[in-house]
Write an enzyme that holds these catalytic residues in place. Structure first.
Site, PDB file in Angstrom:
ATOM      1  N   LEU A  40      23.089  38.628  50.414  1.00  0.00           N
ATOM      2  CA  LEU A  40      22.669  38.530  49.019  1.00  0.00           C
ATOM      3  C   LEU A  40      22.975  39.863  48.354  1.00  0.00           C
ATOM      4  O   LEU A  40      22.720  40.926  48.934  1.00  0.00           O
ATOM      5  CB  LEU A  40      21.162  38.252  48.925  1.00  0.00           C
ATOM      6  CG  LEU A  40      20.687  36.819  49.175  1.00  0.00           C
ATOM      7  CD1 LEU A  40      19.161  36.791  49.262  1.00  0.00           C
ATOM      8  CD2 LEU A  40      21.174  35.880  48.081  1.00  0.00           C
ATOM      9  N   ASP A  41      23.536  39.822  47.138  1.00  0.00           N
ATOM     10  CA  ASP A  41      23.799  41.049  46.393  1.00  0.00           C
ATOM     11  C   ASP A  41      22.485  41.792  46.143  1.00  0.00           C
ATOM     12  O   ASP A  41      21.413  41.174  46.096  1.00  0.00           O
ATOM     13  CB  ASP A  41      24.464  40.727  45.050  1.00  0.00           C
ATOM     14  CG  ASP A  41      25.878  40.176  45.229  1.00  0.00           C
ATOM     15  OD1 ASP A  41      26.502  40.474  46.261  1.00  0.00           O
ATOM     16  OD2 ASP A  41      26.338  39.445  44.337  1.00  0.00           O
ATOM     17  N   PRO A  42      22.565  43.121  45.941  1.00  0.00           N
ATOM     18  CA  PRO A  42      21.332  43.889  45.692  1.00  0.00           C
ATOM     19  C   PRO A  42      20.489  43.355  44.535  1.00  0.00           C
ATOM     20  O   PRO A  42      19.262  43.394  44.602  1.00  0.00           O
ATOM     21  CB  PRO A  42      21.858  45.303  45.394  1.00  0.00           C
ATOM     22  CG  PRO A  42      23.118  45.388  46.210  1.00  0.00           C
ATOM     23  CD  PRO A  42      23.733  44.010  46.116  1.00  0.00           C
ATOM     24  N   ALA A  44      20.088  40.343  43.708  1.00  0.00           N
ATOM     25  CA  ALA A  44      19.566  39.014  44.039  1.00  0.00           C
ATOM     26  C   ALA A  44      18.292  39.112  44.870  1.00  0.00           C
ATOM     27  O   ALA A  44      18.076  40.075  45.604  1.00  0.00           O
ATOM     28  CB  ALA A  44      20.615  38.210  44.797  1.00  0.00           C
TER      29      ALA A  44
END
Length: 294
Positions: A40-42, A44
């Site tokens: 997951l992107d930061p 998110a």
């Protein structure tokens, strides 16, 4: 259960990379062998399935699972990264109506072609695309097929568009947002993202860092059985004798073996999960991924 081996359903907070989240949980649990399933992107938040001990052997089955997200799009702006962390590339006025959104969304349902964003971990020429992007370079990327099973409008409020997405592995929500923005004629980027499910697991089952600390403070094991990720596979129970020979790497004859070929779950006579096997052409069950948990 053995609290060195299993799954942890973790509710990742914003601001952490998936690996940083994993390292924090590893320190709390004191378990060295661990991994995560699907970054997951930061920016998110939401469900991150963490694997510990022998559970790391089932990582592929979770990585390949379908996922669900609640995505918040900022209409009227495109950015370098496709999300709110990037620099603004273009701004346009937003006059989008719900009717327009509902007309556009069906274009992105089913199997679609999607071009991965430059800020992604996909490698090209041996280097992740994000390394090239950080140098200001943009290269041509091949489109990939992904599957969107559900794309539901939850809210449209001015330039804020909220969607629920259920999709196959490999789907980039940032690319989806950019494509929807282009179809609406105003551009868009992801302003917020929350993963709500992965395969059979739901965010309602997940623990935050604070909740995890409370569980550990009560000396309870927060890990779930690793075979929960494999419920969709047929299962067979072995006798003590057949389990012994299977552990020696031999194919064995098992009563009530599934008629179809392919991977199956294996259990011992006491109900313990032994790992994964495969039904072969000759009807025997061969070992494929066995667990070393007693």
């Amino acid at each position: 259960m053995n609290c060195q081996h299993g799954l942890l359903l973790f509710d990742k907070p914003a601001g952490l990379t998936s690996n940083a989240a994993l390292q924090r949980v590893k320190r709390l649990l004191g378990i060295k062998k661990a991994g995560h399933t699907g970054s997951l992107d930061p920016i998110a938040t939401g469900l991150l399935v963490l694997l510990f001990g022998e559970a790391t052997k089932v990582s592929d089955y979770i990585l390949n699972a379908d996922k669900s997200y609640r995505a918040t799009l900022r209409l009227g702006q495109t950015t370098t990264t496709g999300d709110s962390e990037g620099e603004i590339l273009e701004e346009r006025p937003v006059t989008t109506s719900e009717e327009q959104v509902r007309m556009v969304l069906p274009q992105f349902s089913g199997v679609i072609a999607q071009i991965p964003p430059m800020y992604s971990a996909i490698k090209q020429g041996g280097k992740p695309l994000y390394e090239l992007a950080r140098k200001g370079l943009e290269v041509e990327r091949a489109a990939r097929q992904v599957r969107i099973d559900a794309l539901d409008l939850i809210l449209l409020d001015g330039d804020c568009l909220v969607l629920d997405v259920r999709c196959s592995k490999g789907t980039y929500i940032r690319s989806l947002a950019a494509d929807i923005g282009a179809a609406l004629g105003c551009g868009a980027h992801v302003n917020g993202l929350r993963r709500t499910s992965t395969g059979p697991f739901d965010i309602a089952q997940a623990l935050t860092l604070e909740a995890l600390a409370e569980v550990l403070g009560r000396e309870e094991c927060p890990l779930k059985a690793m075979d929960l990720a494999l419920d969709y596979l047929p299962a067979v129970t072995l006798t003590e004798n057949t389990a012994y020979y299977l552990r020696q790497g031999q194919g064995v004859v098992v009563a009530h073996t599934p008629a179809s070929l392919g991977r199956i779950r294996l259990y011992g006579p006491m109900g313990q999960f032994l790992g994964l096997g495969e039904v072969m052409d000759d009807g025997k069950v061969a070992p494929r991924r066995l667990m070393s948990v007693n």
